[in-house]
Write a protein that holds these residues in place. Structure first.
Motif, PDB file in Angstrom:
ATOM      1  N   ASN A  49       0.818  -1.220   0.000  1.00 29.25           N
ATOM      2  CA  ASN A  49       0.000   0.000   0.000  1.00 29.25           C
ATOM      3  C   ASN A  49       0.848   1.264   0.000  1.00 29.25           C
ATOM      4  O   ASN A  49       1.955   1.275   0.531  1.00 29.25           O
ATOM      5  CB  ASN A  49      -0.900   0.022   1.236  1.00 29.25           C
ATOM      6  CG  ASN A  49      -1.964  -1.055   1.170  1.00 29.25           C
ATOM      7  OD1 ASN A  49      -2.125  -1.716   0.136  1.00 29.25           O
ATOM      8  ND2 ASN A  49      -2.680  -1.234   2.254  1.00 29.25           N
ATOM      9  N   SER A  50       0.275   2.310  -0.575  1.00 27.21           N
ATOM     10  CA  SER A  50       0.957   3.599  -0.612  1.00 27.21           C
ATOM     11  C   SER A  50      -0.057   4.691  -0.922  1.00 27.21           C
ATOM     12  O   SER A  50      -0.977   4.476  -1.710  1.00 27.21           O
ATOM     13  CB  SER A  50       2.027   3.597  -1.709  1.00 27.21           C
ATOM     14  OG  SER A  50       2.551   4.900  -1.896  1.00 27.21           O
ATOM     15  N   ARG A  52       1.283   8.504  -0.524  1.00 27.70           N
ATOM     16  CA  ARG A  52       2.181   9.558  -0.958  1.00 27.70           C
ATOM     17  C   ARG A  52       3.083   9.168  -2.129  1.00 27.70           C
ATOM     18  O   ARG A  52       3.184   9.880  -3.130  1.00 27.70           O
ATOM     19  CB  ARG A  52       3.111   9.986   0.204  1.00 27.70           C
ATOM     20  CG  ARG A  52       2.519  10.907   1.195  1.00 27.70           C
ATOM     21  CD  ARG A  52       3.060  10.568   2.582  1.00 27.70           C
ATOM     22  NE  ARG A  52       2.420   9.347   2.989  1.00 27.70           N
ATOM     23  CZ  ARG A  52       1.265   9.315   3.642  1.00 27.70           C
ATOM     24  NH1 ARG A  52       0.740  10.429   4.051  1.00 27.70           N
ATOM     25  NH2 ARG A  52       0.665   8.172   3.933  1.00 27.70           N
ATOM     26  N   GLN A  54       3.018   6.615  -4.286  1.00 28.84           N
ATOM     27  CA  GLN A  54       2.333   6.241  -5.523  1.00 28.84           C
ATOM     28  C   GLN A  54       1.753   7.486  -6.205  1.00 28.84           C
ATOM     29  O   GLN A  54       1.963   7.715  -7.398  1.00 28.84           O
ATOM     30  CB  GLN A  54       1.248   5.204  -5.192  1.00 28.84           C
ATOM     31  CG  GLN A  54       0.760   4.410  -6.386  1.00 28.84           C
ATOM     32  CD  GLN A  54      -0.388   5.118  -7.088  1.00 28.84           C
ATOM     33  OE1 GLN A  54      -1.082   5.912  -6.480  1.00 28.84           O
ATOM     34  NE2 GLN A  54      -0.542   4.844  -8.361  1.00 28.84           N
ATOM     35  N   ARG A 102       7.438  -0.794  -5.688  1.00 34.13           N
ATOM     36  CA  ARG A 102       7.428  -0.970  -4.229  1.00 34.13           C
ATOM     37  C   ARG A 102       7.113  -2.433  -3.945  1.00 34.13           C
ATOM     38  O   ARG A 102       6.213  -3.013  -4.568  1.00 34.13           O
ATOM     39  CB  ARG A 102       6.373  -0.087  -3.567  1.00 34.13           C
ATOM     40  CG  ARG A 102       6.164  -0.436  -2.106  1.00 34.13           C
ATOM     41  CD  ARG A 102       5.327   0.551  -1.360  1.00 34.13           C
ATOM     42  NE  ARG A 102       6.062   1.791  -1.137  1.00 34.13           N
ATOM     43  CZ  ARG A 102       5.653   2.758  -0.324  1.00 34.13           C
ATOM     44  NH1 ARG A 102       4.513   2.634   0.331  1.00 34.13           N
ATOM     45  NH2 ARG A 102       6.363   3.854  -0.164  1.00 34.13           N
ATOM     46  N   HIS A 130      14.363   3.326   0.899  1.00 32.53           N
ATOM     47  CA  HIS A 130      13.298   4.133   0.274  1.00 32.53           C
ATOM     48  C   HIS A 130      13.999   5.415  -0.187  1.00 32.53           C
ATOM     49  O   HIS A 130      13.870   6.460   0.442  1.00 32.53           O
ATOM     50  CB  HIS A 130      12.208   4.405   1.318  1.00 32.53           C
ATOM     51  CG  HIS A 130      10.940   4.983   0.777  1.00 32.53           C
ATOM     52  ND1 HIS A 130      10.783   5.385  -0.537  1.00 32.53           N
ATOM     53  CD2 HIS A 130       9.741   5.233   1.390  1.00 32.53           C
ATOM     54  CE1 HIS A 130       9.547   5.856  -0.696  1.00 32.53           C
ATOM     55  NE2 HIS A 130       8.905   5.765   0.455  1.00 32.53           N
ATOM     56  N   GLN A 133      12.362   8.895  -0.688  1.00 32.47           N
ATOM     57  CA  GLN A 133      11.924   9.498   0.577  1.00 32.47           C
ATOM     58  C   GLN A 133      13.099  10.235   1.228  1.00 32.47           C
ATOM     59  O   GLN A 133      12.951  11.370   1.680  1.00 32.47           O
ATOM     60  CB  GLN A 133      11.390   8.419   1.525  1.00 32.47           C
ATOM     61  CG  GLN A 133      10.954   8.963   2.875  1.00 32.47           C
ATOM     62  CD  GLN A 133       9.669   9.774   2.806  1.00 32.47           C
ATOM     63  OE1 GLN A 133       8.715   9.354   2.169  1.00 32.47           O
ATOM     64  NE2 GLN A 133       9.630  10.939   3.445  1.00 32.47           N
ATOM     65  N   PRO A 257       7.574  10.997   7.737  1.00 37.83           N
ATOM     66  CA  PRO A 257       7.384  10.607   6.329  1.00 37.83           C
ATOM     67  C   PRO A 257       5.929  10.303   5.984  1.00 37.83           C
ATOM     68  O   PRO A 257       5.559  10.300   4.803  1.00 37.83           O
ATOM     69  CB  PRO A 257       8.224   9.326   6.198  1.00 37.83           C
ATOM     70  CG  PRO A 257       8.296   8.772   7.598  1.00 37.83           C
ATOM     71  CD  PRO A 257       8.293   9.980   8.508  1.00 37.83           C
ATOM     72  N   GLY A 258       5.097  10.051   7.009  1.00 34.90           N
ATOM     73  CA  GLY A 258       3.730   9.618   6.770  1.00 34.90           C
ATOM     74  C   GLY A 258       3.730   8.148   6.366  1.00 34.90           C
ATOM     75  O   GLY A 258       4.755   7.630   5.944  1.00 34.90           O
TER      76      GLY A 258
HETATM   77  N1   CP Z   1       6.186   8.026   3.078  1.00 41.33           N
HETATM   78  C1   CP Z   1       5.639   7.027   2.342  1.00 41.33           C
HETATM   79  O1   CP Z   1       6.310   6.223   1.704  1.00 41.33           O
HETATM   80  O2   CP Z   1       4.252   7.024   2.342  1.00 41.33           O
HETATM   81  P1   CP Z   1       3.338   6.007   1.508  1.00 41.33           P
HETATM   82  O3   CP Z   1       3.536   4.647   2.110  1.00 41.33           O
HETATM   83  O4   CP Z   1       1.922   6.523   1.669  1.00 41.33           O
HETATM   84  O5   CP Z   1       3.791   6.041   0.073  1.00 41.33           O
END
Ligand code: CP
Length: 302
Positions: A49-50, A52, A54, A102, A130, A133, A257-258
Motif C-alpha cells: 500500500n501507498s 504519498r 504512488q 514498491r 526508500h 523518501q 514521512p507519513g
Molecule cells: N512516506 C511514504 O512512503 O508514504 P506512503 O507509504 O503513503 O507512500
C-alpha cells in the motif's frame, strides 16, 4: 541502464545534483515541463500500500508528459501465482522506459532490475531502502535549514522496521551530519552503530540540541508476534509533543514521512503546527524530487 535502488550507491555530488534539479520543480507546475518526458512510458508497480509515494510518482510523470500506467497489482495475475520476475519480464516486453516498484521484500527491487532493460526506481523495498523518501527529506531540510551539513538530526521511534530511517541514515551520514537514533531497545536494529550513528533510549536526551526531529511510524504490520507496545505507553515514553520538543533547539523542525499515527508517535496539534512541522512540505517536495529522478533516469543512451 541506470537505476535508483538505494542511497548507498550515490555520492554526495550525486545527491546534491538530484536536489538541485528538484529545486527547479519545487514551484507551481509550468506547462513547459510537459514535453520533457513525452513519448516515454512509466509503469508504477506497487505490491504494498501507498498514498504519498504512488500519487507523487504518478503526478511527477504526468507533469513531465510521460505516459504513466499504474498497475493494479491486486487485480493482476500475481493473484494467479505469477512470480514477481515473470510479471516484470512481461511488462518489460512492452518496452517501458521506467519502472517504479514498491515491494514488501528487501532486495526484491534490485533483483527485478537485473531482469529488465529499462530504468528501475525503488519506491520502498521491505526494511531495506526508500531512496526518494530520503532525497525529499534532504530537500526539505536544505530548504528549511539553509544547508544539509553539520546538522544534528534525531531520528526517533521504530528504527528496526524502517526503510525510511535506513535511507536517511545513509544520506545524512554521507552529507556529514550528526545522526542520533532515539527509541526503545526493542525497536533498534542490532549493529546499527556501524553506520556512524549515536543510539539513545531516552527522548529528552536524544532530542538535545537537535536541528531536525524526524519521527517514524510504529510499523505494527512488520512486527510479527514480537514486541508490540501499547499506544498509550508508547506515546508516553517515545511520542513527540510540544513539551518534549522543547528539548531540541528553539528553531528545530519536525518531520514525519507519513502515514502518521496521531497520538501514538506524534501529537496531532504539533503535526499541524506549520511553524514547527515540515510534514506538508515533505509531501510537496516529494513530487519535485520524483520529477527530477524520473528525468535523470530516463535519459536514453545516445
Ligand atoms: N512516506 C511514504 O512512503 O508514504 P506512503 O507509504 O503513503 O507512500
Amino acid at each position: 541502464h541506470r537505476h535508483l535502488l538505494g542511497i548507498e550507491a550515490l555520492s554526495p555530488a550525486d545527491i546534491v545534483a538530484v536536489l538541485d534539479r528538484s529545486e527547479r520543480y519545487a514551484g507551481a507546475p509550468d506547462p513547459d515541463w510537459r514535453t520533457r518526458l513525452s513519448g516515454r512510458t512509466q509503469i508504477n508497480m506497487f505490491f504494498e500500500n501507498s498514498t504519498r509515494t504512488q500519487a507523487s510518482f504518478e503526478i511527477a510523470g504526468q507533469r513531465l508528459g510521460a505516459n504513466v500506467m499504474n498497475m493494479a497489482m491486486q487485480a493482476s495475475s500475481i493473484k494467479k501465482g505469477e512470480t514477481l520476475i515473470d510479471t516484470a519480464l512481461t511488462l518489460n516486453a512492452m518496452h517501458p522506459d521506467l519502472l517504479v516498484v514498491r515491494h514488501p521484500n528487501s532486495g526484491a527491487v534490485a533483483l527485478l532490475s537485473q531482469k529488465v532493460n529499462c530504468a528501475v526506481i525503488n519506491a520502498g523495498d521491505g526494511r531495506h531502502e526508500h531512496p526518494t523518501q530520503a532525497l525529499l527529506d534532504a530537500l526539505t531540510i536544505r530548504r528549511r535549514k539553509g544547508r544539509l551539513q553539520r546538522l544534528t538530526v534525531a531520528i526517533c521511534g521504530d528504527i528496526a522496521h524502517s526503510r525510511v530511517a535506513r535511507s536517511n541514515i545513509i544520506l545524512l551520514g554521507k552529507m556529514e551530519n550528526r545522526v542520533r537514533l532515539v527509541g526503545p531497545k526493542t525497536l533498534m536494529p542490532a549493529g546499527i552503530e556501524r553506520f556512524g550513528v549515536e543510539v539513545v533510549h531516552d527522548m529528552a536526551e536524544g532530542l538535545r540540541d537537535a536541528d531536525v526531529v524526524m519521527m517514524l511510524r510504529l510499523q505494527r504490520e512488520r512486527m510479527d508476534g514480537g514486541f508490540i507496545p501499547s499506544e498509550r505507553e508508547y506515546f508516553h515514553r517515545f511520542g513527540l509533543d510540544a513539551a518534549r520538543l522543547a528539548n531540541a533547539k528553539d528553531d528545530a523542525i519536525v518531520m514525519h514521512p507519513g502515514p502518521m499515527n496521531r497520538g501514538v508517535e506524534i501529537d496531532g496539534e504539533l503535526a499541524d503546527d506549520l511553524t514547527r512541522s515540515a510534514i506538508q512540505e515533505q509531501v510537496e517536495m516529494g513530487v519535485a524530487v520524483r520529477m527530477a529522478v524520473l528525468e535523470l533516469l530516463s535519459r536514453r543512451a545516445a
